[in-house]
Design a protein around this motif. Structure first.
Motif, PDB file in Angstrom:
ATOM      1  N   ARG A 168       0.887  -1.043  -0.134  1.00 58.72           N
ATOM      2  CA  ARG A 168      -0.113  -0.026   0.025  1.00 58.72           C
ATOM      3  C   ARG A 168       0.882   1.274  -0.081  1.00 58.72           C
ATOM      4  O   ARG A 168       0.222   2.396   0.191  1.00 58.72           O
ATOM      5  CB  ARG A 168      -1.081   0.063   1.244  1.00 58.72           C
ATOM      6  CG  ARG A 168      -1.894  -1.122   1.199  1.00 58.72           C
ATOM      7  CD  ARG A 168      -2.946  -1.113   0.007  1.00 58.72           C
ATOM      8  NE  ARG A 168      -3.758  -0.099   0.083  1.00 58.72           N
ATOM      9  CZ  ARG A 168      -4.949   0.273   0.468  1.00 58.72           C
ATOM     10  NH1 ARG A 168      -5.366  -0.861   1.206  1.00 58.72           N
ATOM     11  NH2 ARG A 168      -5.552   1.323   0.427  1.00 58.72           N
ATOM     12  N   THR A 169       2.349   1.143  -0.146  1.00 55.37           N
ATOM     13  CA  THR A 169       3.048   2.280  -0.032  1.00 55.37           C
ATOM     14  C   THR A 169       3.401   2.350  -1.148  1.00 55.37           C
ATOM     15  O   THR A 169       4.225   1.654  -2.007  1.00 55.37           O
ATOM     16  CB  THR A 169       4.194   1.952   0.932  1.00 55.37           C
ATOM     17  OG1 THR A 169       3.962   1.692   2.256  1.00 55.37           O
ATOM     18  CG2 THR A 169       5.141   3.029   0.857  1.00 55.37           C
ATOM     19  N   PRO A 170       3.148   3.723  -1.993  1.00 57.74           N
ATOM     20  CA  PRO A 170       3.698   3.986  -3.351  1.00 57.74           C
ATOM     21  C   PRO A 170       5.341   3.847  -3.633  1.00 57.74           C
ATOM     22  O   PRO A 170       5.850   4.278  -2.641  1.00 57.74           O
ATOM     23  CB  PRO A 170       3.264   5.226  -3.784  1.00 57.74           C
ATOM     24  CG  PRO A 170       2.122   5.730  -2.609  1.00 57.74           C
ATOM     25  CD  PRO A 170       2.637   4.826  -1.457  1.00 57.74           C
ATOM     26  N   GLN A 171       5.528   3.317  -4.606  1.00 50.76           N
ATOM     27  CA  GLN A 171       6.980   3.413  -5.152  1.00 50.76           C
ATOM     28  C   GLN A 171       7.713   4.655  -4.963  1.00 50.76           C
ATOM     29  O   GLN A 171       6.840   5.713  -5.589  1.00 50.76           O
ATOM     30  CB  GLN A 171       7.150   2.488  -6.283  1.00 50.76           C
ATOM     31  CG  GLN A 171       7.110   1.119  -6.379  1.00 50.76           C
ATOM     32  CD  GLN A 171       7.461   0.338  -7.430  1.00 50.76           C
ATOM     33  OE1 GLN A 171       7.857   1.031  -8.265  1.00 50.76           O
ATOM     34  NE2 GLN A 171       7.124  -0.923  -7.497  1.00 50.76           N
ATOM     35  N   PRO A 172       8.862   4.885  -4.748  1.00 56.10           N
ATOM     36  CA  PRO A 172       9.187   6.320  -4.719  1.00 56.10           C
ATOM     37  C   PRO A 172       9.865   6.660  -6.104  1.00 56.10           C
ATOM     38  O   PRO A 172      10.286   8.018  -6.186  1.00 56.10           O
ATOM     39  CB  PRO A 172      10.466   6.161  -3.758  1.00 56.10           C
ATOM     40  CG  PRO A 172      10.869   4.611  -3.757  1.00 56.10           C
ATOM     41  CD  PRO A 172       9.817   3.912  -3.951  1.00 56.10           C
ATOM     42  N   ALA A 219      14.156  -2.330 -14.700  1.00 53.42           N
ATOM     43  CA  ALA A 219      14.888  -3.032 -13.680  1.00 53.42           C
ATOM     44  C   ALA A 219      14.627  -2.544 -12.216  1.00 53.42           C
ATOM     45  O   ALA A 219      14.322  -3.374 -11.222  1.00 53.42           O
ATOM     46  CB  ALA A 219      16.521  -2.957 -13.943  1.00 53.42           C
ATOM     47  N   LEU A 220      14.468  -1.545 -11.966  1.00 58.93           N
ATOM     48  CA  LEU A 220      14.247  -0.904 -10.539  1.00 58.93           C
ATOM     49  C   LEU A 220      12.979  -1.211 -10.232  1.00 58.93           C
ATOM     50  O   LEU A 220      12.669  -1.515  -9.117  1.00 58.93           O
ATOM     51  CB  LEU A 220      14.603   0.713 -10.852  1.00 58.93           C
ATOM     52  CG  LEU A 220      15.881   1.086 -10.863  1.00 58.93           C
ATOM     53  CD1 LEU A 220      16.001   2.612 -11.012  1.00 58.93           C
ATOM     54  CD2 LEU A 220      16.968   0.659  -9.477  1.00 58.93           C
ATOM     55  N   LYS A 221      11.949  -0.971 -11.351  1.00 57.27           N
ATOM     56  CA  LYS A 221      10.579  -1.120 -10.810  1.00 57.27           C
ATOM     57  C   LYS A 221      10.330  -2.908 -10.436  1.00 57.27           C
ATOM     58  O   LYS A 221       9.794  -3.290  -9.667  1.00 57.27           O
ATOM     59  CB  LYS A 221       9.436  -1.126 -12.117  1.00 57.27           C
ATOM     60  CG  LYS A 221       9.465   0.193 -12.209  1.00 57.27           C
ATOM     61  CD  LYS A 221       8.596   0.970 -13.465  1.00 57.27           C
ATOM     62  CE  LYS A 221       8.677   2.307 -13.723  1.00 57.27           C
ATOM     63  NZ  LYS A 221       7.762   2.707 -14.929  1.00 57.27           N
ATOM     64  N   VAL A 245      18.391  -9.623  -4.717  1.00 53.20           N
ATOM     65  CA  VAL A 245      19.889  -8.937  -4.679  1.00 53.20           C
ATOM     66  C   VAL A 245      20.408  -8.843  -6.053  1.00 53.20           C
ATOM     67  O   VAL A 245      20.913  -7.686  -6.494  1.00 53.20           O
ATOM     68  CB  VAL A 245      20.553  -9.768  -3.766  1.00 53.20           C
ATOM     69  CG1 VAL A 245      22.447  -9.067  -3.871  1.00 53.20           C
ATOM     70  CG2 VAL A 245      20.287  -9.548  -2.201  1.00 53.20           C
ATOM     71  N   GLU A 246      20.258  -9.798  -6.810  1.00 54.47           N
ATOM     72  CA  GLU A 246      20.716  -9.722  -8.185  1.00 54.47           C
ATOM     73  C   GLU A 246      20.213  -8.842  -9.187  1.00 54.47           C
ATOM     74  O   GLU A 246      20.927  -8.088  -9.944  1.00 54.47           O
ATOM     75  CB  GLU A 246      20.548 -11.064  -8.797  1.00 54.47           C
ATOM     76  CG  GLU A 246      21.289 -12.037  -8.263  1.00 54.47           C
ATOM     77  CD  GLU A 246      21.167 -13.531  -8.625  1.00 54.47           C
ATOM     78  OE1 GLU A 246      20.132 -13.770  -9.475  1.00 54.47           O
ATOM     79  OE2 GLU A 246      21.682 -14.556  -8.257  1.00 54.47           O
ATOM     80  N   ILE A 247      18.617  -8.654  -8.762  1.00 53.58           N
ATOM     81  CA  ILE A 247      18.010  -7.407  -9.785  1.00 53.58           C
ATOM     82  C   ILE A 247      18.556  -5.899  -9.310  1.00 53.58           C
ATOM     83  O   ILE A 247      19.038  -5.277 -10.227  1.00 53.58           O
ATOM     84  CB  ILE A 247      16.568  -7.478  -9.397  1.00 53.58           C
ATOM     85  CG1 ILE A 247      16.113  -8.568 -10.037  1.00 53.58           C
ATOM     86  CG2 ILE A 247      15.632  -6.131 -10.143  1.00 53.58           C
ATOM     87  CD1 ILE A 247      14.432  -9.080  -9.631  1.00 53.58           C
ATOM     88  N   ALA A 248      19.060  -5.770  -7.992  1.00 59.85           N
ATOM     89  CA  ALA A 248      19.487  -4.607  -7.710  1.00 59.85           C
ATOM     90  C   ALA A 248      20.887  -4.221  -8.255  1.00 59.85           C
ATOM     91  O   ALA A 248      21.295  -3.305  -8.583  1.00 59.85           O
ATOM     92  CB  ALA A 248      19.657  -4.523  -6.021  1.00 59.85           C
ATOM     93  N   LEU A 249      21.637  -5.469  -8.089  1.00 62.77           N
ATOM     94  CA  LEU A 249      23.005  -5.286  -8.708  1.00 62.77           C
ATOM     95  C   LEU A 249      22.963  -5.071 -10.473  1.00 62.77           C
ATOM     96  O   LEU A 249      23.732  -4.339 -10.818  1.00 62.77           O
ATOM     97  CB  LEU A 249      23.791  -6.601  -8.388  1.00 62.77           C
ATOM     98  CG  LEU A 249      24.402  -6.766  -7.144  1.00 62.77           C
ATOM     99  CD1 LEU A 249      24.922  -7.928  -6.839  1.00 62.77           C
ATOM    100  CD2 LEU A 249      25.448  -5.722  -6.669  1.00 62.77           C
ATOM    101  N   ALA A 250      21.910  -5.857 -11.112  1.00 64.86           N
ATOM    102  CA  ALA A 250      21.749  -5.621 -12.488  1.00 64.86           C
ATOM    103  C   ALA A 250      21.564  -4.060 -12.911  1.00 64.86           C
ATOM    104  O   ALA A 250      21.970  -3.656 -13.838  1.00 64.86           O
ATOM    105  CB  ALA A 250      20.851  -6.509 -12.918  1.00 64.86           C
ATOM    106  N   SER A 251      20.575  -3.595 -11.834  1.00 60.30           N
ATOM    107  CA  SER A 251      20.319  -2.201 -12.173  1.00 60.30           C
ATOM    108  C   SER A 251      21.234  -1.227 -11.868  1.00 60.30           C
ATOM    109  O   SER A 251      21.546  -0.178 -12.732  1.00 60.30           O
ATOM    110  CB  SER A 251      18.928  -1.918 -11.412  1.00 60.30           C
ATOM    111  OG  SER A 251      17.945  -2.470 -11.337  1.00 60.30           O
ATOM    112  N   TYR A 252      22.081  -1.587 -11.234  1.00 60.75           N
ATOM    113  CA  TYR A 252      23.436  -0.514 -10.898  1.00 60.75           C
ATOM    114  C   TYR A 252      24.477  -0.952 -12.031  1.00 60.75           C
ATOM    115  O   TYR A 252      24.790   0.326 -12.649  1.00 60.75           O
ATOM    116  CB  TYR A 252      24.179  -1.148  -9.284  1.00 60.75           C
ATOM    117  CG  TYR A 252      25.140  -0.007  -9.010  1.00 60.75           C
ATOM    118  CD1 TYR A 252      24.694   0.760  -7.784  1.00 60.75           C
ATOM    119  CD2 TYR A 252      26.359  -0.081  -9.281  1.00 60.75           C
ATOM    120  CE1 TYR A 252      25.676   1.824  -7.198  1.00 60.75           C
ATOM    121  CE2 TYR A 252      27.255   0.984  -8.871  1.00 60.75           C
ATOM    122  CZ  TYR A 252      26.943   1.704  -7.830  1.00 60.75           C
ATOM    123  OH  TYR A 252      27.770   2.650  -7.197  1.00 60.75           O
TER     124      TYR A 252
END
Length: 236
Positions: free
Chosen positions: A115-119, A191-193, A224-231
């Motif tokens: 219920r918390t909107p993505q930033p 990727a961030l979404k 974790v892998e998604i975050a690293l791929a985004s970076y």
């Protein structure tokens, strides 16, 4: 206000600006500027900056000045590896020993996250902080039934440092790659979404509730892998 209270107030204000991304990695932390902004003398500001240096949120530079601690892919990979080592241990223990209260709190934490909107796309500091609280709250609820207080303490330290990197990833791509654009590419945004999506967190919650350690740990690694791929996509 006593001197110790002024130093504590300065510490909390500067730490908050670092962790919510309003003061980006590498930004100067000038004593005179901060003293004026916080309406206090230079001494408590210096004490606050020294404490932030101890917590590795700030680094001392030449002429006794400070900057927000920088970010790098190497440090992020190191932090994410440490995070996985800690979270997998706590997750296994939580799944083994979690009771109905743990289950209820985990479901409630996931509901709050959903219920918390993505930033992403929001320039409001409050929106960033609200989402970070909901996100970290979910992960802490996931691990809450783990019995090791020391691992939980290490986990808090790791999350603190990861927050710095995640804020840069979400809001300051030019800090990560000074040669790149100021805004995210469409690929990085997607990727961030995926990384922030509550659906993935829902799968992780369900695996924990099903007491399926193997699937839960696999989903945690994917997270974790998604975050690293985004970076990495920002560096390309």
């Amino acid at each position: 206000m006593r001197a110790i209270e002024k130093a504590e107030s300065a510490f909390e204000a500067i730490e908050r600006s670092i962790l919510n991304g309003s003061t980006p990695p590498g930004a100067p932390l000038r004593v005179a500027t901060l003293s004026k902004a916080l309406n206090i003398s230079a001494t408590p500001v210096r004490e606050a900056l020294a404490r932030l240096e101890e917590k590795r949120l700030a680094v001392a530079g030449e002429n006794c000045g400070w900057r927000v601690a920088p970010v790098s892919l190497a440090e992020l990979e190191d932090l994410e590896d440490a995070r996985l080592s800690i979270e997998e241990r706590l997750l296994e223990d939580s799944i083994t020993h979690g009771d109905i209260e743990w289950e209820s709190n985990l479901i409630a934490a996931h509901h709050r996250l959903m219920r918390t909107p993505q930033p992403i796309g929001s320039n409001t500091i409050e929106d960033r902080e609200r989402w970070a609280i909901a996100h970290d709250g979910f992960h802490k609820s996931l691990l809450a039934a783990g019995r090791s207080s020391w691992l939980k303490s290490f986990h808090d330290t790791t999350l603190l440092q990861l927050n710095r990197h995640h804020q840069a990833l979400l809001f300051h791509p030019a800090v990560i790659n000074p040669k790149g654009p100021d805004n995210h590419s469409s690929e990085t945004l997607e990727a961030l979404k995926r990384a922030l999506a509550p659906e993935h967190h829902g799968l992780l919650m369900q695996a924990a509730l099903d007491r399926d350690q193997k699937v839960a740990k696999r989903l945690l690694r994917e997270h974790v892998e998604i975050a690293l791929a985004s970076y990495k996509s920002i560096l390309e």
